[in-house]
Scaffold this motif. Structure first.
Motif, PDB file in Angstrom:
ATOM      1  N   ALA A  46       8.541  -6.371  18.250  1.00 54.01           N
ATOM      2  CA  ALA A  46       7.420  -6.388  17.303  1.00 54.01           C
ATOM      3  C   ALA A  46       7.262  -5.015  16.642  1.00 54.01           C
ATOM      4  O   ALA A  46       6.815  -4.910  15.503  1.00 54.01           O
ATOM      5  CB  ALA A  46       6.132  -6.777  18.016  1.00 54.01           C
ATOM      6  N   PHE A  47       7.630  -3.967  17.347  1.00 56.24           N
ATOM      7  CA  PHE A  47       7.542  -2.607  16.785  1.00 56.24           C
ATOM      8  C   PHE A  47       8.711  -2.360  15.843  1.00 56.24           C
ATOM      9  O   PHE A  47       8.638  -1.529  14.950  1.00 56.24           O
ATOM     10  CB  PHE A  47       7.559  -1.578  17.935  1.00 56.24           C
ATOM     11  CG  PHE A  47       7.162  -0.187  17.528  1.00 56.24           C
ATOM     12  CD1 PHE A  47       5.830   0.201  17.548  1.00 56.24           C
ATOM     13  CD2 PHE A  47       8.103   0.742  17.129  1.00 56.24           C
ATOM     14  CE1 PHE A  47       5.444   1.478  17.179  1.00 56.24           C
ATOM     15  CE2 PHE A  47       7.737   2.030  16.753  1.00 56.24           C
ATOM     16  CZ  PHE A  47       6.401   2.395  16.781  1.00 56.24           C
ATOM     17  N   ALA A  99      13.081   1.378  15.105  1.00 53.88           N
ATOM     18  CA  ALA A  99      11.968   2.331  15.024  1.00 53.88           C
ATOM     19  C   ALA A  99      11.544   2.746  16.430  1.00 53.88           C
ATOM     20  O   ALA A  99      11.158   3.894  16.656  1.00 53.88           O
ATOM     21  CB  ALA A  99      10.798   1.699  14.285  1.00 53.88           C
ATOM     22  N   ARG A 139       1.878   5.047  22.355  1.00 52.20           N
ATOM     23  CA  ARG A 139       2.620   3.916  21.754  1.00 52.20           C
ATOM     24  C   ARG A 139       3.790   3.495  22.650  1.00 52.20           C
ATOM     25  O   ARG A 139       4.071   2.322  22.839  1.00 52.20           O
ATOM     26  CB  ARG A 139       3.200   4.332  20.398  1.00 52.20           C
ATOM     27  CG  ARG A 139       2.215   4.449  19.308  1.00 52.20           C
ATOM     28  CD  ARG A 139       2.916   4.661  17.961  1.00 52.20           C
ATOM     29  NE  ARG A 139       1.926   4.853  16.927  1.00 52.20           N
ATOM     30  CZ  ARG A 139       1.653   6.030  16.347  1.00 52.20           C
ATOM     31  NH1 ARG A 139       2.335   7.105  16.671  1.00 52.20           N
ATOM     32  NH2 ARG A 139       0.719   6.118  15.431  1.00 52.20           N
ATOM     33  N   GLN A 190      11.700  10.817  19.477  1.00 51.13           N
ATOM     34  CA  GLN A 190      10.699  11.784  19.041  1.00 51.13           C
ATOM     35  C   GLN A 190       9.857  12.235  20.237  1.00 51.13           C
ATOM     36  O   GLN A 190       9.591  13.414  20.404  1.00 51.13           O
ATOM     37  CB  GLN A 190       9.850  11.134  17.940  1.00 51.13           C
ATOM     38  CG  GLN A 190       9.123  12.114  17.059  1.00 51.13           C
ATOM     39  CD  GLN A 190       7.755  12.434  17.610  1.00 51.13           C
ATOM     40  OE1 GLN A 190       7.301  11.791  18.554  1.00 51.13           O
ATOM     41  NE2 GLN A 190       7.112  13.437  17.037  1.00 51.13           N
ATOM     42  N   GLY A 225      13.632   5.416  17.574  1.00 54.77           N
ATOM     43  CA  GLY A 225      13.194   6.640  16.909  1.00 54.77           C
ATOM     44  C   GLY A 225      11.988   7.234  17.627  1.00 54.77           C
ATOM     45  O   GLY A 225      11.889   8.450  17.820  1.00 54.77           O
ATOM     46  N   LEU A 226      11.072   6.360  18.035  1.00 53.60           N
ATOM     47  CA  LEU A 226       9.873   6.811  18.757  1.00 53.60           C
ATOM     48  C   LEU A 226      10.265   7.448  20.089  1.00 53.60           C
ATOM     49  O   LEU A 226       9.752   8.496  20.479  1.00 53.60           O
ATOM     50  CB  LEU A 226       8.956   5.596  18.984  1.00 53.60           C
ATOM     51  CG  LEU A 226       7.641   5.823  19.706  1.00 53.60           C
ATOM     52  CD1 LEU A 226       6.730   6.746  18.900  1.00 53.60           C
ATOM     53  CD2 LEU A 226       6.914   4.496  19.938  1.00 53.60           C
TER      54      LEU A 226
END
Ligand code: SF4
Lengths: 217, 472
Positions: free
Chosen positions: B42-43, B47, B258, B54, B50-51
């Protein structure tokens, strides 16, 4: 040597030896984190959708009068009475409670209070969260002790991403910052018994949100 | 907390012999990965990667410069009105908390979930001084009443079947005749019992998911709201956590949030995410009047200076447990200390001793699932291998085991001999399983074959068959 001096000396010994400026520059160069995609371009709609996903209910109201009417209906549908507890927040005091025949008690929640009404500092569409400062106007107990909580938020205070929670000068100033900041995203829940989701673990069993006004960002 | 990591194999055997608890673990191993995968999708999986990268960069940066950020946090926390204490080890943390409790003449403590205080054995230390401690996270409450220890870092009582919890509540709560025939009824009963405890507590003790250096706030992530009741009802609040939890900025805490919640329960956010900065301010009508931070080292500075530093990036999400086949079979209690599963197999030897916990780095099939899902990008299988190598080099591993490894290493360095021996072994094994196609008995492998059948080899080694093919 005191524990503090000893631990800090050990930490310093194991940390990289660089200047404060170099540390700050390295931190500033790190890329910002991606946020979750919104289910559409409309923040308000996304907030409501995400709140519903989190087990809360939410609705939009045009103005204060409508907010009181919606609240009256909500309370009447769940309780046979019109009492509730609310913090000293000026935005709550300004609502025309009498028009709905509602009877707020201003202060902090006590054991036995069934319903509290609070006003959020803002809301985050990304997660479906309301954020409230814990200060003289917004007691933490009103978010925790009652069976049911209603939170109001101005439409213009709905923001897209989580980082916006911190976007306030007062939070940067140690003399002015509130003692706490609570993000509420749904009713209290637990899955600790055989992984079955049950609402109302310790805090409110239900959360209802009213988004007030229609200003688009 | 008392340690039993030496008994890993015996305790794992016991866990395997309990069918109801094994079924609970199987359900956990099935559903938790599904929930996580859905949340990641869902995210957007790319990405999400990437999170991860990071947040890993932020954690690395924070640990590289921990001296700077820890001092910044302590300075901010003091400006916010907190008292900040550092503890070299578990006993020191317990003594600091006990001292605070004594000063405020506390008789009752309400506790939120905190693995750090499990690590230090805080409850026993307070109870020895006649202070009543009540765990308020539902899972922690259940195991406290049952006299057990946590089996999972996020869901401490997930090993207990519903029927066991029902029996426990009927026995422990003096509330007369009632059915308690559903999880909802049990939760409602615990809510009623624990509400009294919150109201009566003199001191609240909670943990922290992150400390924010820039403004001195501490982040608390929960679904139940029990930690928030502990933080807001009693007059004194003590936040116990470890020195490695510091992050530079508030936005870094949000990025971590998150990642943490999706990896832990598959939610996008928990019901409550709270940030506490200190005692009630002038004019506030609720909240604690006195607040303390107790920051634990307990060998984390050693880890920081070692090759195992990456382990400090751990955000305690529990995903590696939920994806580990060994954890699912052996259960959390087999690991014999606070932290189970892959993260526990790395942390336990480092925070206690490799001698005591030597069995744990071996509790690994090297499948790599933990590394795949770890939001902090920790190379868990590599760290486990390094610990095994260290146990071997230091002579901690069993002599028989070391002899076997040495023999294998010597053989591997003599390829001609290696090929000859494996060829003979393959032929013998082929004969042993000739009729059935699998082997039931093999010298030195009795334990392994107890619960499995070994398919017998085709009759020649891979290399020999390969050569034959290429010649023809
Ligand atoms: S090691 Fe990674 S997956 Fe395991 S608990 Fe820590 S952060 Fe989560």
């Amino acid at each position: 040597m005191s524990a503090e001096r000893e631990v800090l000396a050990r930490v310093r010994g194991a940390s990289r030896k660089t200047s404060r400026g170099a540390i700050e520059a390295e931190l500033a160069a790190l890329a910002p984190a991606p946020s979750a995609p919104l289910p559409g371009d409309d923040y308000h709609q996304a907030l409501i959708q995400n709140l519903e996903r989190n087990g809360a209910s939410a609705a939009r109201v045009a103005d204060r009068k409508e907010a009181v009417a919606a609240l009256t209906e909500y309370i009447a549908s769940r309780y046979g009475q019109r009492r509730f507890v609310a913090g000293h927040d000026a935005r709550l005091a300004a609502l025309p409670w009498r028009e709905g025949g509602l009877l707020p008690r201003f202060g902090h929640a006590e054991p036995g209070d069934a319903l509290s009404v609070s006003f959020a500092q803002g809301a985050i569409a990304e997660t479906g969260s309301l954020y409230l400062w814990l200060d003289r106007d917004n007691p933490a107990l009103n978010n925790l002790l009652c069976e049911d909580q209603v939170i109001l938020v101005y439409a213009e205070d709905v923001h897209p991403t989580l980082e916006r929670v911190w976007d306030h000068d007062k939070l940067r100033n140690s003399r002015a910052r509130p003692r706490g900041l609570m993000m509420i995203s749904g009713p209290s829940s637990t899955a600790d018994i055989a992984m079955q989701l049950v609402l109302g673990a310790h805090g409110p069993r239900a959360l209802h949100v009213l988004v007030l006004g229609g200003g688009d960002e | 907390m008392e340690q039993h990591s030496r008994d890993f194999l015996r305790r794992a055997d016991e866990a395997l012999a309990e069918p109801e608890r094994a079924a609970n673990r199987a359900a956990l191993g099935l559903f938790m990965p599904l929930l996580r995968d859905q949340a990641v999708e869902a995210f957007d999986s790319q990405a999400f990667q990437g999170l991860r990268d990071q947040v890993e960069a932020i954690r690395r940066h924070s640990l590289d410069n921990l001296g700077h950020y820890l001092e910044q946090f302590i300075g901010q926390a003091r400006e916010n009105g907190n008292q900040v204490h550092l503890a070299r080890d578990g006993d020191e943390l317990n003594a600091i908390v006990l001292d605070i409790c004594t000063q405020v003449e506390a008789q009752r403590v309400a506790k939120g979930k905190s693995m750090v205080t499990e690590e230090t054995g805080l409850n026993a230390a307070l109870e020895a001084a006649d202070i009543k401690v009540r765990e308020t996270d539902l899972g922690e409450y259940i195991i406290q009443e049952a006299g057990e220890t946590p089996s999972h870092i996020v869901g401490p009582a997930l090993h207990k079947p519903e029927a066991e919890i029902r029996e426990l509540f009927l026995e422990r709560h003096d509330l007369g005749e009632r059915d308690l025939d559903s999880a909802a009824a049990m939760v409602a009963e615990a809510r009623q019992v624990l509400r009294e405890e919150f109201l009566a507590a003199d001191v609240g003790v909670i943990g922290s998911n992150a400390l924010i250096a820039e403004n001195g706030y501490s982040m608390l992530v929960t679904n139940e709201g029990n930690g928030d009741l502990c933080a807001n009802l009693p007059k004194t609040l003590i936040i116990c956590t470890s020195i490695d939890r510091v992050l530079p900025r508030p936005e870094d805490a949000m990025a971590m949030l998150r990642l943490l919640v999706r990896s832990t329960t598959g939610q996008a956010v928990t019901c409550y995410t709270s940030f506490y900065s200190g005692p009630r301010r002038e004019g506030d009508i609720d909240g604690p009047v006195e607040t303390h931070f107790v920051l634990l080292d307990n060998r984390r500075t050693e880890l920081l200076a070692s090759d195992y530093r990456e382990m400090l990036q751990c955000i305690r999400c529990g995903a590696c447990l939920n994806h580990c086949p060994v954890y699912m079979s052996a259960g959390g209690h087999a690991y014999g200390w606070v932290y189970p599963g892959p993260m526990g197999s790395v942390l336990t030897p480092l925070l206690t001793s490799l001698d005591e916990a030597e069995a744990l780095p071996h509790a690994c099939t090297a499948c790599g699932r933990c590394e795949e899902v770890c939001p902090a990008n920790i190379p868990l299988p590599d760290l486990l291998r390094d610990l095994r190598a260290e146990a071997f080099a230091e002579g901690i591993s069993a002599r028989r085991w070391r002899f076997g490894i040495r023999l294998h290493s010597w053989l591997a360095r003599h390829p001609t001999l290696y090929r000859q021996i494996t060829r003979i072994a393959v032929r013998v094994m082929h004969r042993l399983g000739r009729d059935r196609g699998f082997i039931r008995y093999l010298p030195l492998a009795g334990g392994w074959l107890q619960a499995r059948e070994l398919p017998s080899p085709e009759g020649d080694s891979f290399l020999a068959s390969y050569r034959k093919e290429h010649k023809s």
